[in-house]
Write a protein that holds these residues in place. Sequence first.
Motif: not given
Length: 85
Positions: A14-25, A61-67, A72-76
């Motif tokens: 659930r955390m991985l899905l939630t974080e993945s949905k936050k990608f701006p792209s 570890q993947t969750l940390g990478v996604i976060q 970074i994606g939100k900054m740019f």
Amino acid sequence: MAASTRTQVISLYRMLLTESKKFPSYNYRTYALRRVRDAFKANREIQDPKTIDRLVLEGRQTLGVIQRQVTIGKMFETQKMVVEI
């Protein structure tokens, strides 16, 4: 799979899905969601506790990478694509 391990895995999913949905792209978002779902489907039948622990560690570890990548994606941010509007 023990009950506590099962809840850990479901919580991680659930955390991985939630974080993945936050990608701006749009492209990164759909790719991340697809990878998370496919990885959990592929490892659905694993029963070995050591393998499960290793996979949970990799998932964290993947969750940390996604976060980090979401931040970074939100900054740019770029302009939205037609499919996102």
